[in-house]
Design a protein around this motif. Structure first.
Motif, PDB file in Angstrom:
ATOM      1  N   ILE A 177       0.847  -1.194   0.000  1.00 31.33           N
ATOM      2  CA  ILE A 177       0.000   0.000   0.000  1.00 31.33           C
ATOM      3  C   ILE A 177       0.886   1.249   0.000  1.00 31.33           C
ATOM      4  CG2 ILE A 177      -1.682   1.318   1.345  1.00 31.33           C
ATOM      5  CD1 ILE A 177      -2.852  -1.324   2.259  1.00 31.33           C
ATOM      6  N   ILE A 178       1.938   1.248   0.816  1.00 35.09           N
ATOM      7  CA  ILE A 178       2.838   2.403   0.867  1.00 35.09           C
ATOM      8  C   ILE A 178       3.548   2.563  -0.472  1.00 35.09           C
ATOM      9  CG2 ILE A 178       4.916   3.334   1.963  1.00 35.09           C
ATOM     10  CD1 ILE A 178       3.989   2.086   4.573  1.00 35.09           C
ATOM     11  N   LEU A 179       4.021   1.447  -1.040  1.00 36.02           N
ATOM     12  CA  LEU A 179       4.697   1.491  -2.338  1.00 36.02           C
ATOM     13  C   LEU A 179       3.743   1.975  -3.428  1.00 36.02           C
ATOM     14  CD1 LEU A 179       7.317   0.991  -3.811  1.00 36.02           C
ATOM     15  CD2 LEU A 179       6.631  -1.389  -4.084  1.00 36.02           C
ATOM     16  N   SER A 180       2.511   1.506  -3.410  1.00 34.58           N
ATOM     17  CA  SER A 180       1.510   1.944  -4.386  1.00 34.58           C
ATOM     18  C   SER A 180       1.200   3.426  -4.219  1.00 34.58           C
ATOM     19  CB  SER A 180       0.214   1.132  -4.235  1.00 34.58           C
ATOM     20  OG  SER A 180       0.446  -0.213  -4.525  1.00 34.58           O
ATOM     21  N   ALA A 181       1.096   3.882  -2.976  1.00 32.71           N
ATOM     22  CA  ALA A 181       0.796   5.284  -2.705  1.00 32.71           C
ATOM     23  C   ALA A 181       1.939   6.174  -3.197  1.00 32.71           C
ATOM     24  CB  ALA A 181       0.555   5.505  -1.208  1.00 32.71           C
ATOM     25  N   PHE A 182       3.203   5.759  -2.944  1.00 31.33           N
ATOM     26  CA  PHE A 182       4.343   6.526  -3.452  1.00 31.33           C
ATOM     27  C   PHE A 182       4.383   6.532  -4.983  1.00 31.33           C
ATOM     28  CE2 PHE A 182       6.523   5.997   0.787  1.00 31.33           C
ATOM     29  CZ  PHE A 182       6.557   7.336   1.087  1.00 31.33           C
ATOM     30  N   SER A 183       4.025   5.425  -5.600  1.00 31.63           N
ATOM     31  CA  SER A 183       4.008   5.347  -7.066  1.00 31.63           C
ATOM     32  C   SER A 183       2.966   6.298  -7.635  1.00 31.63           C
ATOM     33  CB  SER A 183       3.716   3.915  -7.524  1.00 31.63           C
ATOM     34  OG  SER A 183       4.735   3.053  -7.115  1.00 31.63           O
ATOM     35  N   VAL A 184       1.779   6.297  -7.064  1.00 30.27           N
ATOM     36  CA  VAL A 184       0.720   7.190  -7.523  1.00 30.27           C
ATOM     37  C   VAL A 184       1.132   8.643  -7.292  1.00 30.27           C
ATOM     38  CG1 VAL A 184      -1.666   7.930  -7.053  1.00 30.27           C
ATOM     39  CG2 VAL A 184      -1.125   5.511  -7.225  1.00 30.27           C
ATOM     40  N   LEU A 185       1.731   8.913  -6.133  1.00 29.54           N
ATOM     41  CA  LEU A 185       2.187  10.264  -5.829  1.00 29.54           C
ATOM     42  C   LEU A 185       3.289  10.713  -6.810  1.00 29.54           C
ATOM     43  CD1 LEU A 185       1.919  12.666  -3.910  1.00 29.54           C
ATOM     44  CD2 LEU A 185       3.636  11.592  -2.445  1.00 29.54           C
ATOM     45  N   ALA A 186       4.225   9.820  -7.151  1.00 29.63           N
ATOM     46  CA  ALA A 186       5.300  10.143  -8.092  1.00 29.63           C
ATOM     47  C   ALA A 186       4.738  10.418  -9.486  1.00 29.63           C
ATOM     48  CB  ALA A 186       6.332   9.019  -8.142  1.00 29.63           C
ATOM     49  N   ILE A 187       3.828   9.608  -9.940  1.00 35.80           N
ATOM     50  CA  ILE A 187       3.218   9.795 -11.262  1.00 35.80           C
ATOM     51  C   ILE A 187       2.422  11.097 -11.291  1.00 35.80           C
ATOM     52  CG2 ILE A 187       1.491   8.869 -12.875  1.00 35.80           C
ATOM     53  CD1 ILE A 187       2.502   6.065 -12.086  1.00 35.80           C
ATOM     54  N   ALA A 188       1.684  11.381 -10.261  1.00 32.49           N
ATOM     55  CA  ALA A 188       0.906  12.626 -10.184  1.00 32.49           C
ATOM     56  C   ALA A 188       1.838  13.831 -10.195  1.00 32.49           C
ATOM     57  CB  ALA A 188       0.023  12.623  -8.939  1.00 32.49           C
ATOM     58  N   SER A 189       2.984  13.736  -9.501  1.00 29.04           N
ATOM     59  CA  SER A 189       3.948  14.836  -9.484  1.00 29.04           C
ATOM     60  C   SER A 189       4.527  15.076 -10.870  1.00 29.04           C
ATOM     61  CB  SER A 189       5.083  14.532  -8.494  1.00 29.04           C
ATOM     62  OG  SER A 189       4.583  14.441  -7.184  1.00 29.04           O
ATOM     63  N   ILE A 190       4.857  14.002 -11.575  1.00 29.56           N
ATOM     64  CA  ILE A 190       5.403  14.134 -12.933  1.00 29.56           C
ATOM     65  C   ILE A 190       4.378  14.798 -13.843  1.00 29.56           C
ATOM     66  CG2 ILE A 190       6.142  12.823 -14.961  1.00 29.56           C
ATOM     67  CD1 ILE A 190       7.467  10.831 -13.009  1.00 29.56           C
TER      68      ILE A 190
END
Length: 188
Positions: free
Chosen positions: A4-17
């Motif tokens: 869940i943490i890894l997925s949340a960071f992935s979504v956050l990274a993609i949203a930032s890009i």
């Protein structure tokens, strides 16, 4: 939990890009093409509305054909006396017109017909080169060169006469306009 943490960071990274990419496209300081009114330049973004952004210089200002007949005939034309040995260039001038016409050969001409060439570097046996400076109907301080044709030389020692009819002359490096000359040059 790690997933869940890894997925949340992935979504956050993609949203930032995505956010950063969109922001840079709308950045008013970014280098982008602009219309001339916005950029303050003379560029023309409308290709169907042609604008002039510079000037074109012309060398002579000559725009139309002209013709000179009766060269060397009459009291207003003057020639230089024939020298000994005979000259390789024979000229006449008209002070009232400010016009000079010369026919040059590779050596002193003898009686006969000579083919005209377009440059004095092409002179040789049976060849002649004709120049007209300041022809009527053309801008001042221009020189025109034979573009072909022939001249007929008559020798009655010590005088030499070079006759020509309908000779087309051009300025160096051009094909238009044409100055057509007829008449004679000679020395007595």
């Amino acid at each position: 939990m790690k997933k869940i943490i890894l997925s949340a960071f992935s979504v956050l990274a993609i949203a930032s890009i995505i956010f950063i990419s969109c922001k840079s496209k709308n950045d008013p300081d970014a280098i982008t093409p602009k219309y001339k009114e916005e950029a303050g330049t003379g560029g023309n973004p409308n290709i169907t509305n042609v604008t002039t952004t510079g000037t074109v210089s012309t060398t002579s200002g000559a725009f139309q054909d002209s013709q000179m007949t009766g060269i060397g005939v009459g009291g207003s034309w003057a020639s230089v006396g024939c020298s000994t040995p005979a000259p390789s260039c024979i000229s006449v001038t008209n002070a009232s017109l400010g016009t000079a016409v010369s026919v040059c050969f590779s050596s002193a001409p003898t009686a006969g017909t000579y083919q005209l060439v377009s440059s004095n570097t092409q002179l040789g046996p049976g060849k002649a080169f004709l120049t007209v400076t300041n022809p009527t109907g053309q801008p001042t301080n221009t020189t025109w060169y034979s573009a072909g044709g022939s001249v007929n030389v008559t020798v009655n020692a010590p005088s030499i006469t070079v006759s020509f009819t309908g000779i087309s002359c051009l300025q160096s490096g051009t094909n238009f306009p044409v100055v057509t000359v007829s008449g004679q040059v000679g020395c007595l």
